[in-house]
Scaffold this active site. Structure first.
Site, PDB file in Angstrom:
ATOM      1  N   HIS A  64       0.963  -1.293  -0.244  1.00  0.00           N
ATOM      2  CA  HIS A  64      -0.071   0.098  -0.236  1.00  0.00           C
ATOM      3  C   HIS A  64       0.763   1.394  -0.007  1.00  0.00           C
ATOM      4  CE1 HIS A  64      -3.154   2.711   1.266  1.00  0.00           C
ATOM      5  NE2 HIS A  64      -3.882   2.024   1.176  1.00  0.00           N
ATOM      6  N   GLU A 122      -4.349  -0.329  -3.703  1.00  0.00           N
ATOM      7  CA  GLU A 122      -3.687   1.188  -3.726  1.00  0.00           C
ATOM      8  C   GLU A 122      -2.205   1.145  -3.580  1.00  0.00           C
ATOM      9  OE1 GLU A 122      -6.100   3.075  -0.732  1.00  0.00           O
ATOM     10  OE2 GLU A 122      -7.407   3.480  -1.815  1.00  0.00           O
ATOM     11  N   CYS A 147      -3.485  10.972  -1.672  1.00  0.00           N
ATOM     12  CA  CYS A 147      -3.089  10.825  -0.279  1.00  0.00           C
ATOM     13  C   CYS A 147      -1.563  10.202  -0.572  1.00  0.00           C
ATOM     14  CB  CYS A 147      -3.772   9.752   0.411  1.00  0.00           C
ATOM     15  SG  CYS A 147      -5.092  10.433   1.170  1.00  0.00           S
ATOM     16  N   CYS A 187     -10.366  10.488   2.591  1.00  0.00           N
ATOM     17  CA  CYS A 187      -8.775  10.744   3.214  1.00  0.00           C
ATOM     18  C   CYS A 187      -8.181  11.835   2.417  1.00  0.00           C
ATOM     19  CB  CYS A 187      -8.273   9.477   3.194  1.00  0.00           C
ATOM     20  SG  CYS A 187      -8.023   8.459   1.705  1.00  0.00           S
ATOM     21  N   CYS A 188      -8.380  12.028   0.997  1.00  0.00           N
ATOM     22  CA  CYS A 188      -7.661  12.889   0.025  1.00  0.00           C
ATOM     23  C   CYS A 188      -7.813  14.196   0.473  1.00  0.00           C
ATOM     24  CB  CYS A 188      -7.786  12.440  -1.389  1.00  0.00           C
ATOM     25  SG  CYS A 188      -7.092  10.685  -1.476  1.00  0.00           S
TER      26      CYS A 188
END
Length: 408
Positions: free
Chosen positions: A9, A61, A79, A145-146
């Site tokens: 990740h 990811e 992110c 999150c971004c």
């Protein structure tokens, strides 16, 4: 600690690497630093997008295999770009070398800024380097999150502009700013004026509370020294023959960078002026031949900014354009476009495809490109960072696109 390849990740990895760098620097664990050097070399040498993005695959990811850097299917999560920026900042703090700031700067302008619209209220989760016209920013995400990471990072970017070690000030990023430091045991005010990244002229006023001897280290970006990134993953097709120029109080100073910095060590007085001029010609970038989706393609860069083709500026299409190596290009500044951006224009070629993906017509085309960070601010439309350099390369792309759907 024996891991030499970045896997898994991408976001979690870069945050972990940032923590490792802190432990290496503050906790007395040099083996952590040695492991990070190998991991960083793997990412920058084999897994970094020209945008500074990382994480080629949406599955988990994650980082892809070495040199696996797809364009339309690029994940390059926003992110992950933030995490990569934080990691490179920590690596600079650990090693004190400008190459980490070179990567950080690339990420900021081309990897993080695309993640948020110019209006500040729409966001990209992933950042492809090619779009068939179906991709646009969202106002929010179920896993949000971004947007928060972008807001957090941009609000703290001031902490990356300068750094201090003992009696030496590092000027890492070129940003209009006023800052206060203690150097040589005395307060010092630094005032930086610049239109960077659109202009390479930087003025730095040095105002110590009283005359004092200390050092100022100015970063000379790798792109000035003919190196797009600090590895062989990408290279410029042409060589920049225009040197950077440096003056102190209007007197020229020789530039001989060490670890990416030129050091000015002298007795400074209030009102002393440092002037740095960085040449910004339009440059053509190509990828290592091991990057399959970069084969026979070229990208355009000026200063630290990467450019892309959008259909809205090119007759409604972007995936049918050829940019030959001998095509002349030039740059302009458009204050009326996209909140004020530089653009690159030039002579190119465009083709028409038949339903079988074969080229049925070819013509001259007036090319226009905009900064990649500003794409998709005028609605969804075709976009490409990498442009075929020959008709044969574009023909192959057209035939492949008839055999599979193009993501985004």
């Amino acid at each position: 600690l024996e891991q030499t390849e970045a896997v898994g990740h991408a976001v979690r990895a870069t945050y972990m690497y940032s923590g490792m760098a802190d432990v290496a620097a503050l906790g007395g664990f040099p083996e952590y630093g040695a492991a990070l050097d190998k991991l960083w070399a793997n990412v920058v040498g084999k897994k970094l997008y020209i945008t500074g993005g990382i994480g080629a695959t949406g599955e988990y990811e994650a980082f892809g295999a070495d040199y696996d850097l797809p364009n339309a299917r690029a994940y390059a999560e926003t992110c992950a770009a933030v995490g990569n920026a934080l990691w490179n900042q920590r690596m600079f703090e650990l090693r004190g070398e400008a190459k980490y700031v070179d990567v950080l700067e690339r990420i900021v302008f081309n990897g993080i800024l695309p993640g948020v619209s110019l209006s500040g209220d729409r966001f990209f989760y992933q950042n492809p380097l090619e779009s068939a016209g179906r991709y646009e920013r969202s106002s929010w995400f179920e896993v949000a999150c971004c947007p928060a990471n972008v807001a957090r990072f941009l609000s703290t970017i001031g902490g990356s502009v300068y750094a201090v070690q003992d009696d030496t000030l590092y000027v890492n990023l070129f940003v209009g700013s006023t800052a206060q430091f203690e150097l040589g045991g005395r307060p010092v005010e630094i005032i930086q004026e610049t239109r960077y990244p659109w202009d390479g002229a930087v003025k730095i006023m040095v105002n110590p509370s009283r005359p004092e001897k200390f050092g100022i280290r100015l970063r000379i970006p790798g792109w000035v020294l003919n190196q797009p990134v600090p590895s062989d993953l990408y290279r410029f097709l042409d060589k920049n023959e225009q040197p950077a120029r440096l003056m102190v109080n209007r007197k020229p100073v020789a530039i001989s960078p060490e670890n990416g910095y030129v050091e000015l060590r002298r007795k400074w007085r209030s009102g002393d002026l440092v002037e740095l001029r960085l040449p910004m010609p339009v440059r053509r970038v190509v990828a290592d031949e091991k990057v399959k989706e970069g084969a026979s393609k070229v990208a355009l860069q000026r200063g630290p900014i990467l450019f892309c083709v959008e259909a809205v500026d090119n007759g409604g299409k972007a995936l049918n354009i050829i940019l030959p190596d001998n095509a002349g290009v030039t740059n302009w500044f458009r204050p009326d476009l996209l909140a004020g951006v530089a653009i690159i224009t030039g002579k190119a070629r465009a083709v028409d495809f038949g339903r079988d993906g074969k080229i049925v017509a070819e013509r001259d085309h007036q090319l226009m490109t905009v900064p990649y960070f500003a794409w998709a601010n005028r609605g969804p439309n075709e976009m490409a960072v990498w442009l075929p350099r020959t008709e044969a390369a574009l023909k192959l792309i057209g035939e492949k696109n008839t055999q599979r759907s193009v993501l985004f």
